[in-house]
Scaffold this motif. Sequence first.
Motif: not given
Length: 953
Positions: A125-146
């Motif tokens: 949201l603060s544009t420190l990381l521009n989503p357009e420069t991201v090759t892809g996302l990997v999310v693990l254990h998202s149900d643990r809220y950590k």
Amino acid sequence: MPGENGKLPVKLSLPLEYQQDLFQELRSEDELVILARGLGLLRVVTNLLHSYDAAGNNLIVVVGADERENGWIGEGNVERAIRVVQQDLLLMDDSFGGACCYQEKMYSQGGIFSITSRILIVDLLSTLLNPETVTGLVVLHSDRYKSTFIFSYAMLIRSRVVATSLEAFILRIYRQRNKVGFLKAFSDNPEPFTTGFAPLTTMMRNLFLRKPSLWPRFHVTIAKSLEGRKKAEVIELEVPMTDGMRDIQNAVMECVEVSIGELKKANTGLEMDDWNIDSALHKSFDVIVRRQLDPVWHRISWKTRQIVNDLTVLRGILHSLLTYDAVSFNRYLDTILAAHSPPAGSTRQSQSPWLFLDAAHIIFDTAKRRVYTGKANDDEAPGSSITLPDSLRPVLEEQPKWALLAEILEEIERDVYFNPSIRDDSNGTILIMCSDENTCRQLREYLQTMHVHLQEPTEIGDEDNEDQVKPTAAYMMRRKLRNYLNWKKDFAKVSASLFAENQKALNGATDQKGGANGYRSKGPPNKRRRVRGGSTAASAPSRSTNGSLQLAEDKAMHVADLLQEIQPTETETLQKGEIAADPLENMEEYFEMYEMNDAVIVHPYDGDMDEHVLEEIKPRYVIMYEPDAAFIRRVEVYRSSHNDRNVRVYFMYYGGSVEEQRYLSAVRKEKDAFTRLIREKGNMSVTLTLDGKGVDDPQEQFLRTVNTRIAGGGRLAATAEPPRVVVDTREFRSSLPSLLHGRSMVVVPCMLTVGDYILSPKICVERKSIKDLISSFKSGRLFNQAETMTQHYEYPMLLIEFDQNKSFTLDPFADLTNTATNPSDLQSKLVLLTIAFPRLKTIWSSSPYQTAEIFEELKKTQDEPDPIKAVQIGLNAGEDAADQTYNQTPQDMLRAIPGMTEKRLNRLIIEVGNVLELTNMVEDDVSEIIGKEAGRQVFRFFNRSVFGDEDGY
């Protein structure tokens, strides 16, 4: 992408056919992968990340990986080490200059990053990381809220993501601003995808994916990979429970059955098909019951609430029965009974209902019989009809699995000696797998002391020599019994001290209602306990006059005799004492490297990390002390992946126990879940809208920002600028920022000193959940927050937000009597707050969804807030906002201390380094920082003795 059509530029470690097929699928398209537990999901993820990172110039982000998984992923990617971003650098770079320049520069260099969800969403949201420069996302254990993310130009997600979670918020921003990067989701838990209406379809929509890929254990490719090669040798061992264990298990199951029956009687209007004994064996049963009762929680009786809590306790007893030793289990029951014991003179309704059952008496009585019992007096008069024991004798029943474990180790030793195995790549290591660390410590202690024999001269004969060399837990159990009897003395003192404080609070509450009801806080004058001698009946729990269960104390003389009888013998005194923590000092002098062929390793089940344990240890013998379906599959994968390694598995379980039923039921539930998923996949509609942004009418977008209120000299104004909300970075723990963003509002994260949400230059909102509201009133923090908001904003507002799945009320309807007479009541405090701050407006919201609607309405006639000014409000002259960045968890802990205010907290934050340093400070030093009276309260809080000693605080 390199390697799409040709050979991959890296060497992969995927030896099995199903792993290779799954990898090729993931390289070719985005999909949701649901893999059965124990089949090596993390290995597939690591190889996939490795293939993208080795190509270079990729930014990869992993979310949800814990510290050990980060290490594993880092080991698998030798080109560049994984970077972990867990620091709370949640500041806007344009507000504070170079505060976040380092983090932004780090992202620009690319590579694999592991980022927590809260930090990641703020960086996006603060544009420190521009989503357009991201090759892809990997999310693990998202149900643990950590969650922890690994960014590349790809996105991997593991487990369930709900629409209001931070993970779904991140995916929405990612897909809105990046249409090219890949997105891949992973899960090894199929059950959450089968609850609700069209759960798989809903999940695919939240993940912005179209294709699900299902890989159950009965998949053709998986079965061929694991069953086509040489299998591991598995020996199944059914262990019979002792009579005492069986009696306790039957009694607990009876209590569970009665409790479920009472719940069904009291809540006839709910869906209760899953409320049965079979479901009660699973870990999620408490969650299922509570989720169904939450919407009507304010209407159910106190008895129903108590039963819901009791089910958790009873299920804990079932687990402890099979894992704890007899002494530790009896101690655990002592704490349960003490926690559920009512104050003197209480009525029957204030007790847990299961304690009134005869089965409860069986539980406590049998548990004590397994430890010690009465010893008859041989000098009793011949004509006496009743023989009363005059002392106690130790029984110390051993767990049946201990003896079987010793037999297995002896069998392995004979097998190694008489049948030397063919040389292979396996070590001669013996790996023992348990459910948790407590069981591991228990087995380590048993294995170290099972050959210590208590050789008394009067007890040993020539015919008993064979029995004397058998492994035994006598030494360990005698030591535990001595510790238990000494602990019980201190436990009685702690219980008395805590009960005295509780009684003072009860007396204070009853005094406010007048002296007419004062007798209710006193016990009956003739109430006493009948104890006959030192028998088991005397030492077992008894019933009070109101029918509740009470723990009768053993006579001090009998306990002293028992302690004298189990005093350490000469053999015991020569043994090494217990070591709570080994500092590992002087390792060269006291430690040496053992051969792996001589090692016996006891390790707890640890999910995907068990695969790493097998690869590193390379055991030839594996003993599963407790059943675990996922670990069995990991052994299958390990054996099928290595043709040159032989493995023999001993599978132990208690026959006819809840342990066996829980294992079989878990396997059946997973199979049924995959069957339902396969059926839903065949009938699932294809989701075409994957851009993360719904259709927005341009006219509506324009009219939304038109201020039509022209009264009082106002003017008609319109702007194409979207609505903007400044949000405190600590608020991203909730789902409200995601919902505001979903309503086409620009969410600007900042570190705010005053308020949580800034809707306009005039409107400041402090959001409180019910739990936070109560704690804020107790600490006095809310009054300070209201004062600062009133000082700096024209319209200060307090938002009281309820959970969408719970009742929209502060108190149960049955408890609304005498609320005005109790000054500590929450409603009374709210009235006092309103009187003290007349300009403070209170907003009641039933859910975050309604809060988003309220914010949208409040912003319609207001100007947009300035983030720079919002951050600077509340700071002292010359103070920098960057100096306000501290760890929030210790702050929340300190706010709960008596006498703590925001000003005093800020002084402690500046003067004291951490909580440990504060706890070790003397009273004068604390008083010098925050004042004499507050310093005394803080010092006494940290140095109070729970034993109630006269010299304690």
